[in-house]
Design a protein around this motif. Structure first.
Motif, mmCIF file in Angstrom:
data_model
loop_
_atom_site.group_PDB
_atom_site.id
_atom_site.type_symbol
_atom_site.label_atom_id
_atom_site.label_comp_id
_atom_site.label_asym_id
_atom_site.label_seq_id
_atom_site.Cartn_x
_atom_site.Cartn_y
_atom_site.Cartn_z
ATOM 1 N N CYS B 138 0.764 -1.198 0.027
ATOM 2 C CA CYS B 138 0.192 0.143 -0.028
ATOM 3 C C CYS B 138 0.951 1.206 -0.004
ATOM 4 N N GLY B 139 2.027 1.140 0.878
ATOM 5 C CA GLY B 139 2.683 2.270 1.004
ATOM 6 C C GLY B 139 3.523 2.589 -0.461
ATOM 7 N N LEU B 140 3.921 1.407 -0.924
ATOM 8 C CA LEU B 140 4.802 1.322 -2.075
ATOM 9 C C LEU B 140 3.951 2.402 -3.274
ATOM 10 N N LEU B 141 2.536 1.733 -3.210
ATOM 11 C CA LEU B 141 1.771 2.318 -4.268
ATOM 12 C C LEU B 141 1.593 3.990 -3.951
ATOM 13 N N ARG B 142 1.399 4.298 -2.706
ATOM 14 C CA ARG B 142 1.159 5.570 -2.398
ATOM 15 C C ARG B 142 2.290 6.455 -2.754
ATOM 16 N N GLY B 143 3.374 5.870 -2.357
ATOM 17 C CA GLY B 143 4.881 6.388 -2.615
ATOM 18 C C GLY B 143 5.247 6.823 -4.031
ATOM 19 N N SER B 144 4.764 5.833 -5.053
ATOM 20 C CA SER B 144 5.053 5.874 -6.220
ATOM 21 C C SER B 144 4.323 6.905 -7.057
ATOM 22 N N LEU B 145 2.865 6.609 -6.503
ATOM 23 C CA LEU B 145 2.238 7.835 -7.168
ATOM 24 C C LEU B 145 2.094 8.992 -6.661
ATOM 25 N N ALA B 146 2.851 9.348 -5.455
ATOM 26 C CA ALA B 146 3.187 10.447 -5.106
ATOM 27 C C ALA B 146 4.121 11.159 -5.882
ATOM 28 N N ASN B 147 5.238 10.477 -6.132
ATOM 29 C CA ASN B 147 6.412 10.931 -6.813
ATOM 30 C C ASN B 147 5.835 11.442 -8.247
ATOM 31 N N LEU B 148 5.006 10.861 -8.807
ATOM 32 C CA LEU B 148 4.411 10.994 -10.154
ATOM 33 C C LEU B 148 3.374 12.205 -9.976
ATOM 34 N N GLY B 149 3.072 12.961 -8.842
ATOM 35 C CA GLY B 149 2.330 14.048 -8.675
ATOM 36 C C GLY B 149 0.816 13.565 -8.548
ATOM 37 N N VAL B 150 0.390 12.418 -7.996
ATOM 38 C CA VAL B 150 -0.793 12.027 -7.831
ATOM 39 C C VAL B 150 -0.865 11.650 -6.241
ATOM 40 N N ALA B 151 -1.389 12.676 -5.428
ATOM 41 C CA ALA B 151 -1.616 12.547 -4.002
ATOM 42 C C ALA B 151 -2.809 11.589 -3.628
ATOM 43 N N CYS B 152 -2.676 10.579 -2.945
ATOM 44 C CA CYS B 152 -3.622 9.635 -3.059
ATOM 45 C C CYS B 152 -3.719 8.891 -1.603
ATOM 46 N N THR B 153 -4.899 8.167 -1.052
ATOM 47 C CA THR B 153 -4.740 7.262 -0.216
ATOM 48 C C THR B 153 -5.074 6.025 -0.774
ATOM 49 N N VAL B 154 -4.338 4.699 -0.088
ATOM 50 C CA VAL B 154 -4.304 3.651 -0.765
ATOM 51 C C VAL B 154 -4.787 2.534 0.598
ATOM 52 N N LYS B 155 -5.924 1.831 0.069
ATOM 53 C CA LYS B 155 -6.299 0.771 1.081
ATOM 54 C C LYS B 155 -6.365 -0.611 0.541
ATOM 55 N N ALA B 156 -5.927 -1.609 1.269
ATOM 56 C CA ALA B 156 -6.179 -2.996 0.839
ATOM 57 C C ALA B 156 -7.180 -3.698 1.326
ATOM 58 N N GLU B 157 -7.734 -4.600 0.667
ATOM 59 C CA GLU B 157 -8.646 -5.727 0.816
ATOM 60 C C GLU B 157 -8.452 -6.794 0.467
ATOM 61 N N VAL B 158 -8.779 -7.881 1.600
ATOM 62 C CA VAL B 158 -8.709 -9.166 1.110
ATOM 63 C C VAL B 158 -9.695 -9.963 1.386
ATOM 64 N N THR B 159 -10.446 -10.595 0.546
ATOM 65 C CA THR B 159 -11.790 -11.597 1.075
ATOM 66 C C THR B 159 -11.317 -12.768 0.904
ATOM 67 N N ALA B 160 -10.473 -13.345 -0.246
ATOM 68 C CA ALA B 160 -10.137 -14.705 -0.385
ATOM 69 C C ALA B 160 -8.809 -14.702 -0.723
ATOM 70 N N LEU B 161 -7.771 -15.473 -0.166
ATOM 71 C CA LEU B 161 -6.533 -15.569 -0.386
ATOM 72 C C LEU B 161 -6.339 -16.349 -1.806
ATOM 73 N N PRO B 162 -5.498 -16.173 -2.445
ATOM 74 C CA PRO B 162 -4.389 -15.121 -2.577
ATOM 75 C C PRO B 162 -4.899 -13.724 -3.268
ATOM 76 N N SER B 163 -6.079 -13.602 -3.564
ATOM 77 C CA SER B 163 -6.513 -12.322 -4.213
ATOM 78 C C SER B 163 -6.753 -11.081 -3.474
ATOM 79 N N CYS B 164 -6.288 -9.989 -3.849
ATOM 80 C CA CYS B 164 -6.633 -8.795 -3.192
ATOM 81 C C CYS B 164 -6.920 -7.595 -4.113
ATOM 82 N N LYS B 165 -7.426 -6.445 -3.165
ATOM 83 C CA LYS B 165 -7.879 -5.424 -4.010
ATOM 84 C C LYS B 165 -6.926 -4.374 -3.279
ATOM 85 N N PHE B 166 -6.780 -3.265 -4.161
ATOM 86 C CA PHE B 166 -6.174 -1.934 -3.572
ATOM 87 C C PHE B 166 -7.026 -1.031 -4.113
#
Lengths: 178, 173
Positions: B138-166
């Motif tokens: 999550c942090g990795l995504l937020r950091g890379s987007l921040a450096n490209l000029g997109v300020a955002c929040t990122v949350k992750a969600e898991v319902t069934a392993l090994p799939s997930c949503k960001f």
């Protein structure tokens, strides 16, 4: 699109990911502990935990058997560096008894982007490595000690990691069993 | 005595490169460290993991995109993250990207690399521990987007392993 012409090199990205993640960890540890000596210790401990898992990966990949002597071990450790970090440290400075040697690194991807600030001069930045070696060797019944003698980050010409054989570990049988 | 410990997952020539397991082990150790430190408090504090991910993402994207052309727009950036960037970090692209075109993007990964080895597919045994494995990303995504000029929040969600949503929510100024 012209951007797609420049393909990302997955291998390079992954090694940078490792380097940068390690850097983030070290800087976090420096924030958490007041004493730099404690940071060194913590890094060694983490390396140990990684080493005891990494050895299985190494054995699976190389299919190597037992070592005949410590020289053999040294070469295996060297090939481990080649496999996992893509570098080949040279093996030098054997002690007369043949139980101690040095690994010299000309380059080290782990400290590629690193400069030590003045207040961290006692930090052993790559102290993960001695831990990894200790953990890995312990899993193949060998107790070793390992420490840095020279460090390029401290303006030495090479980074030198000393490895010393201590003893062979016998399989410990749990108390009460024969 | 040879081939004593051959492990089906990592035979030579398999897709996983040797240096990649290094990151996985290191990631595991970092999680252990952060979790063991926050043990005293009742709530598990993963913000440090997220912060480490942020600083890594912020730096790595800068090195990767140095030679590239400027991105057209926000969607272009997100697409790059989902394809090339994801591919080089996690060996596969994001499986599905949805957006409401108002700054919310949902990235589905049906087999996320860092979740792939913690149990059988669909197993619920480690479901409650799985946020630990996602905070860094999550942090990795937020950091890379921040450096490209997109300020955002990122949350992750898991319902069934090994799939997930960001869930990426862009903050408009």
């Amino acid at each position: 699109m012209s951007r797609n012409v420049i393909k990302l090199d997955a291998k390079k990205v992954n090694s940078e990911l490792f380097t940068l993640t390690y850097g983030a960890l070290v800087s976090q540890l420096l924030k958490d502990y007041e004493n730099v000596e404690d940071v060194n210790k913590q890094l060694e401990r983490m390396g140990y935990n990684m080493g005891i898992r990494l050895i299985e990966d190494f054995l699976a990949r190389t299919g190597s058997g037992r070592c005949y002597d410590f020289k053999d071990t040294a070469e295996k450790i060297q090939s481990g560096f080649k496999i996992f970090l893509g570098i080949t440290p040279s093996i030098t400075n054997w002690s007369v008894a043949g139980d101690e040697f040095s690994l010299c690194f000309e380059t080290n991807p782990m400290s590629e982007f690193v400069e030590l600030p003045d207040h961290c001069l006692s930090l052993k930045y790559c102290n993960l490595l001695p831990g990894v070696l200790r953990g890995a060797c312990e899993m193949v019944q060998m107790e070793i000690a390992s420490w840095f003698v020279q460090d390029q980050l401290k303006n030495d010409g090479v980074t030198e990691l000393r490895v010393k054989f201590i003893k062979r570990l016998e399989d410990a049988i749990p108390a009460g069993e024969d | 005595m040879k081939h004593q410990f051959v492990d089906g997952k990592s035979v030579p020539g398999a897709k996983a490169e040797a240096d990649e397991c290094l990151f996985e082990y290191l990631h595991g150790e970092i999680i252990n460290y952060v979790v063991s430190k926050s043990k005293e408090s009742s709530e598990e504090d993963l913000s440090q993991l997220e912060w480490m991910g942020f600083s890594v993402g912020y730096r790595i994207i800068e090195r990767l995109t140095r030679e590239m052309q400027r991105f057209k727009d926000e969607l272009d950036i997100i697409k790059f993250i989902c394809t090339d960037f994801w591919n080089s970090l996690y060996h596969k692209q994001v499986d599905n990207l949805r957006t409401n075109h108002h700054g919310v993007y949902v990235l589905h990964d049906n087999e996320f690399r860092l979740l792939a080895k913690i149990g059988k597919a669909g197993s619920r045994q480690y479901l409650c521990e799985s946020p630990r494995l996602l905070a860094f990303t999550c942090g990795l995504l937020r950091g890379s987007l921040a450096n490209l000029g997109v300020a955002c929040t990122v949350k992750a969600e898991v319902t069934a392993l090994p799939s997930c949503k960001f869930n990426v929510e862009v903050q408009r100024m």
